[in-house]
Design an enzyme around this catalytic site. Structure first.
Site, PDB file in Angstrom:
ATOM      1  N   GLU A  45      26.262  46.201  60.215  1.00 18.00           N
ATOM      2  CA  GLU A  45      24.874  45.776  60.290  1.00 18.00           C
ATOM      3  C   GLU A  45      24.424  45.963  61.737  1.00 18.00           C
ATOM      4  OE1 GLU A  45      24.006  41.738  59.111  1.00 18.00           O
ATOM      5  OE2 GLU A  45      21.882  42.007  59.616  1.00 18.00           O
TER       6      GLU A  45
ATOM      7  N   ARG B 248      41.077  40.929  58.221  1.00 16.28           N
ATOM      8  CA  ARG B 248      40.384  41.300  59.448  1.00 16.28           C
ATOM      9  C   ARG B 248      41.302  41.107  60.643  1.00 16.28           C
ATOM     10  NH1 ARG B 248      35.611  39.057  61.395  1.00 16.28           N
ATOM     11  NH2 ARG B 248      34.672  39.403  59.383  1.00 16.28           N
TER      12      ARG B 248
ATOM     13  N   LYS C 107      30.373  38.264  65.517  1.00 15.51           N
ATOM     14  CA  LYS C 107      29.196  38.818  66.196  1.00 15.51           C
ATOM     15  C   LYS C 107      28.269  37.707  66.677  1.00 15.51           C
ATOM     16  CE  LYS C 107      28.243  42.639  63.624  1.00 15.51           C
ATOM     17  NZ  LYS C 107      27.318  43.561  62.981  1.00 15.51           N
TER      18      LYS C 107
END
Ligand code: ATP
Ligand code: MG
Length: 765
Positions: A36, A266, A276
């Protein structure tokens, strides 16, 4: 440095190989990396990029770069460009496969209307609180919204009203009509479209409604013909919804297959935050100097710090891909950075804390030019530069001790030390200022001691130095970890409280004159200090250096130490010893049961954690051991393959036990099965139980180790892919993996991967 292009065998690659083998997606591999554009990429994204682009490269497929830009309020073009720059820098290329989810808005909108028409979605006016209360809990089903049973026509009219902007934000949402009693809360009528009256960086003010991730992502994958949609474990619960949307919307984009989601763990790193949201907070709150601050784990920050894409790729290769969540030690990353920098960084002399040395017996005014090689003996590279030696030098303050402690072999009163590439000097006298601080050393030198290939007399210590009159002033930025503790923000406290107040110190250093011509991005090793890169802030004759990493290698030291202490035990993951953490380690610590298990069986910490946390797995492990399986092989197989295969299944009802696991491992040990074959057998075991040996024989899955059969497959693949062979011969080592992948495929997936790799290499040589 040679890059490892061989197939790693992880569960994702094995799945893709299996899918190719069974022609599941028409023999295609189409993956995607879907960031994103609401922030810069970080080292966790590098793991995902390395996996997604790596799969495409290795299996002859393509990987799309897709901006997952469905949230108008946080996204921008700046982030899009930064993402593109960073993916390219990492060494991956998307060609013409650059896409934007926002380009699919018209299609997504049409699919939403279709769901409504089919009675599978409805407009709801509940507030967020009402909706979440109505969702129920894991033990209680949800309660229907009062708007759940409106007719499709009514819903369609309302949705169109939403789209025309006739409702305010929050007044209406579109919800999928699924199952309020589903054990998966994600399936209890999730929101799929919401009203947002915001400006979108690419779509402007065209839209008043925006699709939510769970609706947009699977359809975007389907629109692009993605075969393997790979994401991180948080989306595991969302997989059921992913599949539901594609089927309920009767999605048909002209491909003979639908995309499938697979999750992997992850990357988490000690002393680092990778969310983020937190990185944005650090940048916007002024805790660092922008997205490319060298203390950040962003790719832009790591690049400015002097880390190379090769080091990042080697690290990603090393950590591999699995489903088990684990935290990787930052020391392992730093180890890869050093390994990568050492052969590419010429050695030079720099003094970070200058202390003046006057050589009293040096001929007044004389300057001798020494020819100093750039490389140590163990790096086979040529090259040297002139270094001036004179009667006034600087050495590092830390290389002198007025009252030396035991084991200090550098300079102190009455003692000798060698100056790198130069002479042996002896400290005759110490000069102090009014405050008692040492301001200067008066020394003598031994004119017969100049170091040369022929040797000269030996003393215990060698130190770096620069000639005072010739040295260049340089700004040196010493970066340390951004956080002072292993798990920043653990236990829910504000992660910013864990910031390391000493993460940056700037010193005025004296460096050798040859560095006057250094340009931004040049890399050096300052002898005995660390690896440095020239920063873009450098101005003519006033270089600025960033420390990429110091020379101490906590990882190697601890691994070697552990191996030396316990020759039969596996190397323990080291705890970085350089800085005492203010808080005890949490995220990577094992509980007592897991620790005891690890010690008893010599398995990894992750395996111990996983196997002791799950009774079923532990039972299988012990049963397999009782049948003669080796502990390490069984632990690795159970934590990777079996856990990977489990997905929605339950171990307690699986129709096989430890004896089957032991037999399967024996087949791998005897080279009857490669890891891919073992997975296929495991799939059979989950489906029907039975004996692995019997399954292998019945299915003809015995792996091919017969060289002539493999050779025929390899020849065929090389002949059909002349252009790839050409690229390999022109120096593109990356195509090797793809050729090996195709050759394995040509053996029906049964060729022993090691043999195939060897043969391909031999034929290409
Ligand atoms: P947030 O940090 O807010 O959760 P995100 O990291 O998911 O955001 P995206 O831009 O959506 O940000 O990530 C793009 C892709 O990178 C996703 O497929 C995501 O799964 C993957 N990814 C993100 N963080 C990691 C990580 N730490 N390790 C591996 N992959 C990651
Ligand atoms: Mg995300």
């Amino acid at each position: 440095m040679a890059e490892n292009t061989e197939h790693s065998s992880d569960f994702v690659r094995e799945m893709v190989a299996r899918d190719l083998h069974s022609n599941k997606h028409g023999g295609k591999v189409v993956s995607r990396f879907p960031p994103e554009p609401n922030g810069y990429l970080h080292i966790g994204h590098a793991k995902s990029i390395h996996l997604n682009f790596g799969l495409a490269r290795e299996f002859g497929g393509v990987c799309h770069l897709r901006m997952d830009d469905t949230n108008p309020t946080t996204e921008s073009l700046e982030y899009v460009s930064a993402i593109q720059r960073d993916v390219r820098w990492l060494g991956f290329e998307w060609g013409d496969k650059m896409f934007y989810a926002s380009d699919y808005y018209p299609k997504l909108y049409a699919y939403a209307e279709k769901l409504i028409t089919l009675g599978r979605a409805y407009v709801c006016h509940q507030t967020e609180e009402q909706m979440s209360a109505g969702r129920g809990t894991v033990v209680e089903p949800g309660t229907p919204s009062p708007w759940r049973d409106r007719s499709p026509d009514e819903n369609l009219a309302l949705f169109r009203k939403m789209a025309r902007g006739e409702f305010a934000e929050g007044e209406a949402v579109l919800r999928a009509k699924i199952d309020l009693a589903s054990p998966n809360l994600k399936m209890r009528d999730p929101n799929i479209y919401r009203i947002k009256k915001a400006h979108h960086y690419r779509q402007g003010d065209r839209w008043c409604v925006y699709p939510l991730y769970d609706f947009a992502h699977c359809l975007s994958d389907a629109i692009e013909g993605i075969t393997h949609s790979i994401c991180t474990m948080e989306f595991e619960n969302a997989r059921e919804l992913y599949d539901w949307v594609l089927r309920a919307a009767e999605c048909d984009e002209g491909y003979p297959y639908l995309p499938e989601q697979t999750e992997f763990a992850r990357l988490n790193l000690t002393y680092t935050v990778l969310s983020k949201r937190k990185l944005i907070e650090l940048v916007e709150g002024g805790h660092v100097k922008g997205w490319d601050d060298p203390r950040l784990p962003t790719l832009a920050g790591l690049r400015r710090r002097g880390v190379t894409p090769e080091a990042l790729r080697a690290f990603c290769h090393r950590i591999g891909v699995a489903k088990t969540l684990s935290t990787v030690e930052i020391a392992l990353f730093e180890h890869h950075v050093r390994e990568d920098l050492s052969p590419r960084s010429p050695r030079v002399l720099a003094v970070l804390k200058p202390l003046r040395v006057v050589i009293e017996n040096w001929p007044a005014g004389e300057v001798e030019t020494l020819d100093a090689p750039y490389w140590p003996h163990d790096i086979p590279k040529e090259g040297s530069r002139p270094v001036p030696f004179s009667g006034e030098l600087f050495i590092d303050r830390d290389d002198f001790m007025e009252e030396p402690v035991k084991g200090f072999f550098r300079l102190s009163p009455g003692r000798e030390v060698r100056l790198r590439h130069g002479y042996i000097i002896k400290c005759e006298r110490v000069v102090k200022g009014a405050d008692g601080e040492v301001t200067e050393l008066r020394c003598s030198y031994d004119p017969s001691s100049r170091s040369a290939a022929t040797g000269g007399r030996k003393v215990d210590g060698t130190i770096q130095w620069v000639s005072a009159a010739h040295a260049l002033d340089a700004e040196v930025r010493l970066y340390d970890r951004l956080f002072a503790v292993e798990a920043p923000g653990a236990d829910g406290r504000d992660f910013k409280l864990d910031l390391n107040p000493e993460s940056l110190s700037v010193v005025r250093a004296k460096v050798e004159p040859s560095l006057a011509s250094a340009k931004a991005d040049d890399r050096f090793q300052f002898e005995r200090v660390g690896f440095f890169v020239v920063d873009a802030d450098t101005r003519d004759g006033a270089p600025v250096f960033n420390r990429t990493v110091s020379l101490k290698d906590a990882w190697t030291r601890a691994v070697t130490r552990a191996a030396a202490e316990a020759p039969s035990a596996p190397a323990k993951a080291p705890k970085e010893a350089a800085k005492a953490p203010r808080e005890p380690a949490r995220a990577v610590e094992l509980d007592a049961t897991a620790q005891a298990f690890k010690d008893a069986h010599g398995v990894s910490a992750d395996e111990a954690r996983l196997l002791t946390a799950d009774e079923g797995l532990r039972g299988l492990f012990e049963a397999a051991l009782a049948r003669g399986a080796k502990a390490k092989a069984a632990a690795s197989f159970l934590s990777n393959e079996v856990v990977g295969e489990l997905r929605a299944r339950k171990l307690t009802t699986a129709p096989f036990g430890g004896d089957a696991v032991a037999e399967l491992l024996a087949l791998v040990d005897e080279s009857v099965l490669a890891s891919k074959g073992a997975r296929d057998v495991l799939g059979e075991l989950f489906a029907h139980g039975g004996s692995p040996r019997a399954i292998v024989e019945a299915k003809g899955w015995r792996q091919v180790t017969d060289t002539s059969a493999i050779e025929a497959a390899v020849d065929e693949v090389l002949a059909k892919n002349a252009d790839a062979v050409g690229r390999f011969k022109a120096g593109n080592a990356n195509v090797l993996g793809a050729l090996v992948g195709m050759a394995i495929k040509a053996t029906g997936g049964k060729g022993n991967p090691k043999l195939v790799t060897e043969l391909v290499k031999k034929k290409l040589a």
